[in-house]
Design a protein around this motif. Sequence first.
Motif, PDB file in Angstrom:
ATOM      1  N   LYS A  58       0.839  -1.213   0.000  1.00  0.00           N
ATOM      2  CA  LYS A  58       0.000   0.000   0.000  1.00  0.00           C
ATOM      3  C   LYS A  58       0.865   1.251   0.000  1.00  0.00           C
ATOM      4  CE  LYS A  58      -3.630   0.269   2.613  1.00  0.00           C
ATOM      5  NZ  LYS A  58      -4.503   0.208   3.820  1.00  0.00           N
ATOM      6  N   GLU A  59       1.904   1.249   0.795  1.00  0.00           N
ATOM      7  CA  GLU A  59       2.781   2.417   0.850  1.00  0.00           C
ATOM      8  C   GLU A  59       3.558   2.589  -0.451  1.00  0.00           C
ATOM      9  OE1 GLU A  59       4.991   3.642   4.099  1.00  0.00           O
ATOM     10  OE2 GLU A  59       3.675   2.813   5.641  1.00  0.00           O
ATOM     11  N   GLN A  60       3.957   1.462  -1.058  1.00  0.00           N
ATOM     12  CA  GLN A  60       4.651   1.544  -2.349  1.00  0.00           C
ATOM     13  C   GLN A  60       3.726   2.128  -3.412  1.00  0.00           C
ATOM     14  OE1 GLN A  60       7.735   1.381  -2.385  1.00  0.00           O
ATOM     15  NE2 GLN A  60       8.628  -0.655  -2.287  1.00  0.00           N
ATOM     16  N   LEU A  61       2.460   1.735  -3.371  1.00  0.00           N
ATOM     17  CA  LEU A  61       1.488   2.293  -4.312  1.00  0.00           C
ATOM     18  C   LEU A  61       1.305   3.785  -4.065  1.00  0.00           C
ATOM     19  CD1 LEU A  61      -0.663   2.060  -6.510  1.00  0.00           C
ATOM     20  CD2 LEU A  61      -2.294   1.308  -4.747  1.00  0.00           C
ATOM     21  N   TYR A 281      17.597   0.940   8.001  1.00  0.00           N
ATOM     22  CA  TYR A 281      16.496   1.901   8.140  1.00  0.00           C
ATOM     23  C   TYR A 281      17.033   3.287   8.493  1.00  0.00           C
ATOM     24  CZ  TYR A 281      12.527   4.352  10.134  1.00  0.00           C
ATOM     25  OH  TYR A 281      11.570   5.294  10.423  1.00  0.00           O
ATOM     26  N   GLN A 282      17.965   3.339   9.421  1.00  0.00           N
ATOM     27  CA  GLN A 282      18.522   4.631   9.831  1.00  0.00           C
ATOM     28  C   GLN A 282      19.259   5.298   8.675  1.00  0.00           C
ATOM     29  OE1 GLN A 282      20.852   3.355  13.205  1.00  0.00           O
ATOM     30  NE2 GLN A 282      19.154   3.570  14.644  1.00  0.00           N
ATOM     31  N   VAL A 327      10.775   2.537   2.738  1.00  0.00           N
ATOM     32  CA  VAL A 327       9.619   1.708   3.086  1.00  0.00           C
ATOM     33  C   VAL A 327      10.050   0.247   3.249  1.00  0.00           C
ATOM     34  CG1 VAL A 327       7.437   0.776   2.236  1.00  0.00           C
ATOM     35  CG2 VAL A 327       7.908   3.224   2.045  1.00  0.00           C
ATOM     36  N   THR A 328      10.882  -0.217   2.316  1.00  0.00           N
ATOM     37  CA  THR A 328      11.386  -1.590   2.414  1.00  0.00           C
ATOM     38  C   THR A 328      12.163  -1.792   3.707  1.00  0.00           C
ATOM     39  OG1 THR A 328      11.553  -1.753  -0.002  1.00  0.00           O
ATOM     40  CG2 THR A 328      12.821  -3.332   1.290  1.00  0.00           C
ATOM     41  N   TYR A 333      12.692  -4.069   9.054  1.00  0.00           N
ATOM     42  CA  TYR A 333      13.113  -3.875  10.444  1.00  0.00           C
ATOM     43  C   TYR A 333      12.016  -4.298  11.413  1.00  0.00           C
ATOM     44  CZ  TYR A 333      14.045  -1.423  14.810  1.00  0.00           C
ATOM     45  OH  TYR A 333      14.213  -1.119  16.140  1.00  0.00           O
ATOM     46  N   ILE A 334      10.778  -3.867  11.146  1.00  0.00           N
ATOM     47  CA  ILE A 334       9.670  -4.198  12.050  1.00  0.00           C
ATOM     48  C   ILE A 334       9.473  -5.702  12.136  1.00  0.00           C
ATOM     49  CG2 ILE A 334       7.165  -4.046  12.329  1.00  0.00           C
ATOM     50  CD1 ILE A 334       7.344  -1.189  11.224  1.00  0.00           C
TER      51      ILE A 334
END
Length: 350
Positions: A58-61, A281-282, A327-328, A333-334
Motif C-alpha cells: 500500500k505504501e509503495q502504491l 532503516y537509519q 519503506v522496504t 526492520y519491524i
Amino acid sequence: NINLVANSNLTLFAGQQITNSIKQNQTDIEAAKFNVLATENNITLNVINLFINVVFAKEQLNIAENQLATTKEQLTVTTKLVDAGSLPLANKLDIQAQNATNELEVINASNNLRIAKLNLAQSMQIPFDNRLEVITPDLNPENYGLTQKVVDEIFEIALELMPEIKAAQLGIESAEFGVKIAKAGFLPTLGIGASAFSNYIDQFFMGERPDFSTQVRNNFSNSANFQLNIPILSNFRNRANVQRARLQKRLSEIQEEETRNQLRQDIESAYTNAYAARQSYQASQIRVSSLEEAFRIAQQRFDAGAINFADYQLAQNNYFNSQADLVTAKYTYIFRVKVLDFYLGNPLKL
C-alpha cells in the motif's frame, strides 16, 4: 449338539510392558500437542509477514501515485511554457515519456498490492476479494525497539518456550519407554485364566428330552489356571527389539540436538538480521532527507530553466526511489524485531 465355551485371561505380570506402553502413548500424545503448537507459531509468523507485505505494498502504491502526481503537475506547467514558446517541444515530450513510465509504475504497484492481498487471504483460508482492506496499525519503527539481550540470553529463554524443543525432548522420553518395553521381552510373564463349559444334546434320554436350560445347567463345568511363560529361545527376536529401541532412542537424541542447533541458528540469523535492518532503516532515513532537499532544489532550477530535464528527472527518480527503499527498510526492520520478540515469548502483535 451345541457347545458353549467361555474363556478369560488376565495378565498379572509382564515386566511393566503394559504400564510402559500406556506411558509411551501418553508421551507421544503430549509431543503431538507441542508439534501442533509449533505449526501454529509458524502459521502466525507467516500471516504477520504477509500482513506486513500488504501494508508495504500500500505504501509503495502511495509513493508511485505521488510520483505520478508530481510528474503530471510538472507536465501541466511545461505544456503551458511550450505552448507559450518559452520552452522547446522536446521538454514536453520528455516529461510525457516520464509520465507514461510513472503510470506504468502505478499499475505495477497496484498489481503488487493485489497479489499481497491474495497471498494474505489464501494464508487465512478466506475467499479472495480485491476490496479486502486491512487496518493498518501505527507501524512507526520508533515503537519497535530491539531487545538488549544477546543471542545466548535469547536462546536460553527460547529453549524453555519453543514447543518444538519440548516435542523433541518428549520424543527422547517416549523412546526410553520403548527401550523398557523391549527389555521386558526377556522377563517371564504371569497370568491367570478361567474357562467355563457346557453343552446341549438334542436327543431323548429314558423317553424324555431334557429342556435346554436344564441340560446347560447339568453339564456346566469350569476351571481356573495360572500361566507362567519363561522366554528361553525367541530366535533373537527380543535382542533385535532391544537394539531397534535403543537405535530409536539415539535417533530421538540426535533429533533433539538438531532441533536445538536449528533454533540457535534461527535466533542468530534473526538477531543479525534485526540489527542490520535497523542500520539500513537509519541510513535510509538520512538518504531520503538528503535527496528530498536535492529534488526540491532541482525542481526550482528546472522551473527557472537552469537545468535540463534529464538532470531534473534524475533528481526526481533518486528521491522517490529512496522513499521506496525506506519503506522496504522500515517493514523489514519491524518484522525482524517481531521475530526476535517471538523467540522471547512476547505477544505476536503489531
